[in-house]
Write a protein that holds these residues in place. Structure first.
Motif, PDB file in Angstrom:
ATOM      1  N   LYS A 102       0.811  -0.949   0.257  1.00 21.55           N
ATOM      2  CA  LYS A 102       0.148   0.382   0.379  1.00 21.55           C
ATOM      3  C   LYS A 102       0.762   1.295   0.399  1.00 21.55           C
ATOM      4  CE  LYS A 102      -2.777  -1.130   3.498  1.00 21.55           C
ATOM      5  NZ  LYS A 102      -3.762  -1.371   4.812  1.00 21.55           N
ATOM      6  N   TRP A 132     -11.130   3.485  -1.540  1.00 24.07           N
ATOM      7  CA  TRP A 132     -11.534   3.645   0.167  1.00 24.07           C
ATOM      8  C   TRP A 132     -12.759   3.830   0.239  1.00 24.07           C
ATOM      9  CZ3 TRP A 132     -10.354   8.338   3.060  1.00 24.07           C
ATOM     10  CH2 TRP A 132      -9.588   7.517   3.677  1.00 24.07           C
ATOM     11  N   VAL A 184      -4.393  -4.503   0.003  1.00 23.31           N
ATOM     12  CA  VAL A 184      -3.652  -3.155  -0.259  1.00 23.31           C
ATOM     13  C   VAL A 184      -4.718  -2.356  -2.056  1.00 23.31           C
ATOM     14  CG1 VAL A 184      -2.705  -3.131  -2.985  1.00 23.31           C
ATOM     15  CG2 VAL A 184      -2.071  -5.042  -0.505  1.00 23.31           C
ATOM     16  N   ALA A 188      -4.798   1.988  -0.385  1.00 26.79           N
ATOM     17  CA  ALA A 188      -4.419   2.310  -0.923  1.00 26.79           C
ATOM     18  C   ALA A 188      -4.518   3.397  -1.625  1.00 26.79           C
ATOM     19  CB  ALA A 188      -3.513   1.575  -2.397  1.00 26.79           C
ATOM     20  N   SER A 240      -1.841   2.769   9.665  1.00 20.36           N
ATOM     21  CA  SER A 240      -2.232   1.551   8.171  1.00 20.36           C
ATOM     22  C   SER A 240      -2.476   0.220   8.697  1.00 20.36           C
ATOM     23  CB  SER A 240      -1.445   1.627   7.059  1.00 20.36           C
ATOM     24  OG  SER A 240      -2.184   0.739   5.801  1.00 20.36           O
TER      25      SER A 240
END
Length: 312
Positions: A102, A132, A184, A188, A240
């Protein structure tokens, strides 16, 4: 006698004035005002975080029926189970691998977006943030269809190249690969938007000075961009790492911990042990093991950030 009474009254008024001025000074200080403004949030955190944490500690010391205090017996029982150590290993592999990819993808894409002109850049930012923004449970259901053993869109596409069907969720390696891939894809964009904001704060004069000194694009990134972004990179990585370590929905929807418990994380295995197997104290023990691992990571990352802040 009258003079004594007058003097006492004067002293009382002076003391009252001092108290009033002290209260006004306290309320006038920014730190005091800030404390009262953040007090509702502090109480909310205490209610939603601290109370469940201490209650989990209490539950972890009870037997399965939650009627008897057993001390650390639940923890010693977990230490003797192979599945527990497999979950620890899998959680570390999942979190570290996903965060690294990421961070790399976010860093690379942030540089591309940063070099796009203003109007087009807004469009790209909006499009790249979509993964996201979508709730992970909903997007993971779409990925579940893509990995379906009978109707997989991936396998259908690969068949044109002569590649046989891949058991995306039925084989240990591919199941681990799949859950990391989805995480991911989902996480990301968070790195992208954080790194993009950090890139915009780097003065152009530094790049101009590096270009005058003959630095190529890699040297500008290594000696200019990365040092200026180190704190953002560290904080984003820590945040994260915490979220990824505690991930539940992606693994739960895709594999439910299978095959043979090889994709279980702390959160999903705690759910299986505590809720599905009706052993809430043991499930609380499993969830508590995330705390020391994340605490160690937080100490090292934040210590490095503090050290660089003091040097600056």
């Amino acid at each position: 006698m009258a003079d004594v009474v007058v003097e006492q009254g004067r002293l009382a008024r002076a003391a009252g004035a001092r108290k009033g001025s002290g209260l006004r000074n306290a309320l006038g200080r920014k730190s005091t005002v800030a404390f009262f403004l953040t007090l509702p949030l502090i109480l909310l955190i205490a209610l939603l975080v601290l109370y469940p944490a201490f209650y989990s500690l209490y539950l972890a010391t009870l037997n399965k029926a939650m009627t008897k205090f057993v001390g650390l017996s639940n923890f010693t029982f977990l230490f003797k189970r192979e599945t527990f150590w497999m979950v620890v290993k899998q959680s570390c592999i999942f979190a570290i691998t996903a965060v690294i990819f990421k961070a790399l993808i976010g860093f690379i894409v942030a540089h591309f977006v940063h070099n796009i002109p203003g109007k087009k850049q807004r469009k790209w930012r909006g499009m790249l943030l979509v993964p996201w923004v979508i709730p992970p449970a909903m997007s993971t259901l779409a990925w579940l269809w893509l990995f379906d053993p009978s109707y997989s869109a991936f396998n259908y596409t690969l068949s044109f190249f002569g590649v046989g069907p891949i058991p995306w969720l039925g084989d240990t390696f591919w199941a681990r690969f799949s859950v990391i891939l989805v995480n991911v894809w989902y996480g990301a964009p968070f790195f992208l938007i954080m790194y993009l904001a950090a890139l915009k704060s780097v003065p152009d004069q530094l790049y101009e000075a590096a270009a005058i000194d003959g630095a190529n694009w890699w040297q500008r990134i290594w000696y200019v961009t990365l040092p200026m972004m180190r704190n953002i990179i560290a904080i984003t990585t820590l945040f994260s790492l915490i979220v990824t370590f505690a991930n539940f929905d992606i693994v739960r929807i895709l594999t439910s911990g299978g095959p043979l418990d090889t994709t279980h994380l702390f959160a999903t295995w705690a759910f299986q042990v505590g809720i599905q197997s009706s052993d809430i104290p043991l499930g609380a023990c499993v969830s508590l093991f995330m705390v020391p691992i994340l605490a160690v990571a937080a100490v090292f990352i934040l210590r490095d950030v503090t050290k660089r802040g003091n040097e600056a």
